[in-house]
Design an enzyme around this catalytic site. Structure first.
Site, PDB file in Angstrom:
ATOM      1  N   ASP A 141       0.839  -1.195   0.000  1.00 55.07           N
ATOM      2  CA  ASP A 141       0.000   0.000   0.000  1.00 55.07           C
ATOM      3  C   ASP A 141       0.874   1.246   0.000  1.00 55.07           C
ATOM      4  OD1 ASP A 141      -2.397   1.700   0.532  1.00 55.07           O
ATOM      5  OD2 ASP A 141      -3.303  -0.226   1.009  1.00 55.07           O
ATOM      6  N   HIS A 218      -4.092   6.315   2.382  1.00 56.00           N
ATOM      7  CA  HIS A 218      -4.711   5.079   1.919  1.00 56.00           C
ATOM      8  C   HIS A 218      -4.253   3.864   2.724  1.00 56.00           C
ATOM      9  CE1 HIS A 218      -5.530   1.717  -0.872  1.00 56.00           C
ATOM     10  NE2 HIS A 218      -6.472   2.486  -1.399  1.00 56.00           N
ATOM     11  N   SER A 559     -10.985  -0.592  -2.373  1.00 55.03           N
ATOM     12  CA  SER A 559      -9.831  -0.549  -1.462  1.00 55.03           C
ATOM     13  C   SER A 559     -10.270  -0.704  -0.020  1.00 55.03           C
ATOM     14  CB  SER A 559      -9.098   0.794  -1.601  1.00 55.03           C
ATOM     15  OG  SER A 559      -8.210   0.798  -2.665  1.00 55.03           O
TER      16      SER A 559
END
Length: 777
Positions: A141, A218, A559
């Site tokens: 990630d 994220h 996601s």
């Protein structure tokens, strides 16, 4: 930026190369299959020999080398010309050579919802305890923000002795940033953390990323969703206040972050493969990968970094969970479709973010959105329809859609503006910006798509209403002498119905590369998910006056769905450590929830019925997966046979398998992929005239009862005859595995196209549900 499905902006690879690389050169990945050597130095030497064969000297080979992969698989990345790459492709031991691709990131009541509200009719109880084994989830990630409260290690035991990973020092990131929760953190930027290459001259290929610290949010969001510890009073500027936490086993689940993405260049395949390689070496149990190609740019399995890395991770017993993509609702958009990847779609939860419109006549029109409106609670602000105030250079149609520079600023100033968004490509966020730039003080956006998602408008008063609701507003504007309105600030409302529904943006099947496997496999919460965030956003457009940057954020995307399944898998694995990765996947798929909180079958956000191409086997049910009864185990040999049927030859699979004696079965063909022992069934080609296909499955009993009797229940659609032989499975201590055949044939009333149904094995305690999708042609 307010309204967005979370993804990284894509930069062309050619923009990433520095001037030190010749114009006709770029980074290529050279994939050579499974490792035949145990010694890393021997592997590196052999790779350099292969590379030297197309360059002038070993010295040039060393300078050209960018990465060497030696743990999970063998291969390397190097700076090459197109001619050199083509020559390498013909070398013995080389499976594929392809330019380094740039992939995209696919951007917490949700766990309470999955564990209690959604399973109320069932007998499973929610138990939060530390009785399971420690499970390590690796994340490929954008990095991690270690100071986030979700990553506290309070109450956690010592780091598992089997862990071989590292906490790599970098810019603004030290070994002390890791703890008993975050037990590993690596980053990739040309190999600085690779001890074997410290003395090699590195090519400055990408903008340098020298830290595992998250700059995008994220990775922090996904890691805390799957494995974050409990944080009380978590909220997003006061909205959705409550307890945030990861999955049911999060109190004992460990996190290892592999930063393979960065804001300025996306997620290069070279670094994704390096992350996979290290994760296998380090000893993770599960890999959570919310990254992928765009659906129109999918690569073959031997040229897809995620497919390659995931395959070799699966060989080592690691479950790889990955996102289906955010390109719905169009069909054939699902990505990460290799059968060894657990592919996850996005669905909603029962929480809605309401921001209503109050009209001057006293009527309240229901709206949806996240905003921190500073407008009066009373309807006192002038209200205008955007189509009635076009700029002199714009049409009424453009103004109606609030397209760029389409509004007359003199007439929009100080007003709440009604924009129609059903017939335009202009995003909700841009409509809001257009109104604000024109001097408007609020925006009401009419949009019947993406109704399940509340857009984040930040500090600007804005909300989204349905087309039906808009007619009431429009009628009021036409009849009122001086129409006025206001937009209320957001309130989070739970127990919303129907839920779950499939998210509008979630990519759909069938898979463009593999149509004889249902993809996605499963769905999970991915809409407006509250989780930890990086507290570095100083945007005045986001932060309400007088507040500091939030420690949490609410975002949407597959996601966000992926780490919910990663966390669920960690829970199941922690209680059943002997189960294989495919057994864990099977348990989660066959026990998935297929009904919403109104007792009806799952639907799309348009209220239309859904299919397995929308949500896979259903919505993840972590509690139910603890007791699946039976599982369908998919072995590495099954995957080798899949590759044979897919079209690879024995020589290629010998390299992938690291088995010189491997030979593809005779008669390999695409149709035989349907016979892979998978928890769902797909047939892409069944002849309507005289077609009949028999599919084989093997079920393994893993329940405490060693001699259960299972009977099958078939739910077949009109036009498709489905028969199962035998109709009863009698397991025993000596026969824990039993096979059965499923025969599919069109009936006299069959029509062309996909037909969907299920077959369920039941022993009175367990219901083992398998969806099927059959294309009648």
């Amino acid at each position: 930026m307010g309204f967005k499905l979370y993804f990284a902006f894509v930069f062309q690879c050619s923009l990433l190369f520095c001037s030190v690389i010749a114009e006709d050169e770029k980074v290529y990945i050279v994939y050579m299959g499974s490792s035949l050597h145990n010694n890393r130095e021997e592997l590196l030497t052999s790779q350099l020999e292969v590379l030297s064969s197309v360059l002038e000297s070993p010295g040039q080979a060393k300078q050209s080398l960018v990465y060497s992969y030696t743990y999970a698989f063998t291969g390397f990345a190097a700076v090459l010309s197109k001619e050199q790459a083509t020559t390498l492709m013909g070398k013995p031991g080389v499976l594929s050579v392809f330019p380094d691709p740039v992939l995209n990131l696919h951007t917490t009541h949700s766990w309470d919802y999955l564990e209690t509200e959604l399973v109320k009719p069932m007998s499973y109880s929610r138990k939060q305890d530390n009785s399971g084994a420690d499970i390590i989830i690796g994340f490929l990630d954008s990095g991690i923000w270690p100071e986030a409260a979700s990553f506290s290690d309070k109450g956690m035991g010592p780091i598992p002795q089997r862990w071989k990973g590292a906490c790599v020092k970098g810019d603004d990131f030290n070994a002390s940033n890791c703890n008993r929760k975050i037990i590993g953190a690596r980053y990739y930027s040309g190999g600085e953390d690779d001890d074997m290459k410290k003395n090699m001259k590195q090519k400055p290929i990408w903008t340098q990323t020298r830290s595992a610290r998250d700059e995008q949010g994220h990775g922090t969001h996904t890691a805390s969703t799957a494995a974050g510890n409990i944080v009380e009073n978590a909220n997003y500027y006061g909205v959705a206040s409550g307890r945030a936490r990861g999955g049911p086993a999060s109190s004992s689940t460990r996190i290892a972050m592999y930063r393979v993405c960065a804001p300025d260049y996306g997620c290069p395949g070279v670094q994704i493969l390096a992350g996979f390689d290290d994760a296998v070496k380090d000893g993770v149990d599960i890999l959570s990968v919310s990254i992928g190609f765009r659906s129109f740019n999918q690569h073959d399995f031997v040229e897809d970094p995620i497919a390659i890395g995931a395959f070799h991770a699966t060989q080592r017993g690691i479950l790889v969970v990955s996102s289906a993509g955010n390109e719905g609702p169009e069909s054939n958009t699902v990505i990460n479709t290799a059968p060894w990847i657990f592919t996850i779609a996005a669905s909603t939860i029962d929480r809605e973010y309401q921001s209503n419109v109050v009209l001057g006549n006293g009527k309240i029109v229901k709206g949806k959105g996240i905003n921190f409106s500073n407008l009066s609670h009373s309807a006192v602000h002038p209200l205008v329809y955007a189509g009635s105030i076009p700029d002199k250079s714009s049409s009424a149609s453009s103004a109606s859609n609030c397209e760029l520079a389409s509004l007359d600023a003199r007439k929009a100033k100080g007003k709440v503006v009604l924009c129609f968004g059903n017939n335009t490509d202009t995003s909700r966020w841009w409509m809001k910006e257009v109104v604000r730039d024109a001097g408007g003080i609020g925006t009401i956006i009419v949009d019947d798509s993406q109704t399940s998602e509340a857009s984040n408008y930040g500090t600007f008063p804005a909300t989204t209403v349905s087309g039906t609701s808009a007619m009431e507003i429009f009628s009021y504007i036409k009849t009122a002498r001086k129409p006025v309105a206001t937009i209320t600030s957001t309130q989070a409302v739970t127990n919303y119905k129907p839920a779950p529904v499939v998210a509008y943006f979630s990519s759909r099947g069938p898979g463009g590369i593999t149509q004889n496997v249902i993809k996605p496999d499963l769905s999970a919460p991915g809409v407006n998910i509250l989780a930890a965030w990086i507290p570095t956003d100083q945007s005045s457009d986001t932060i309400p006056p007088g507040m500091m940057p939030s420690q949490f954020n609410i975002i949407s995307g597959t996601s966000m769905a992926t780490p919910h399944v990663s966390g669920a898998a960690a829970f199941v694995k922690s209680r059943n450590t002997a189960w294989s990765a495919s057994a864990v996947r099977s348990a989660l798929m066959t026990t998935a929830i297929s009904m919403n909180n109104m007792g009806n079958s799952l639907t799309l956000d348009t209220d239309m019925p859904g299919t397995p191409f929308d949500f896979g086997s259903g919505v993840v049910n972590p509690m139910g997966a603890l007791q699946p009864g039976l599982v369908y185990e998919t072995t590495t040999d099954d995957y080798f046979h899949f590759l044979c049927n897919y079209g690879l030859n024995s020589s290629q699979i010998k390299l992938i398998a690291a088995n010189e004696s491997y030979k593809c079965p005779s008669g390999a063909k695409v149709d035989l992929i349907s016979n892979m022992n998978y928890p769902s069934i797909a047939i892409s080609n069944l002849d309507i005239a005289n077609g009949s296909k028999t599919i084989i499955r093997i079920a393994t009993n893993i329940s405490p009862d060693q001699a259960p009797t299972y009977k099958v229940v078939i739910n077949a659609p009109p036009g498709l005859n489905v028969k199962v032989f035998p109709q009863t499975l009698q397991f025993s201590q000596t026969s824990p595995k039993l096979s059965f055949n499923v025969v599919f044939a069109p009936s006299k009333v069959a029509t062309k196209g996909y037909a969907f149904g299920t077959l369920t094995w039941s022993d009175g305690k367990h219901n083992v549900r398998t969806p099927f999708a059959v294309n009648i042609v």
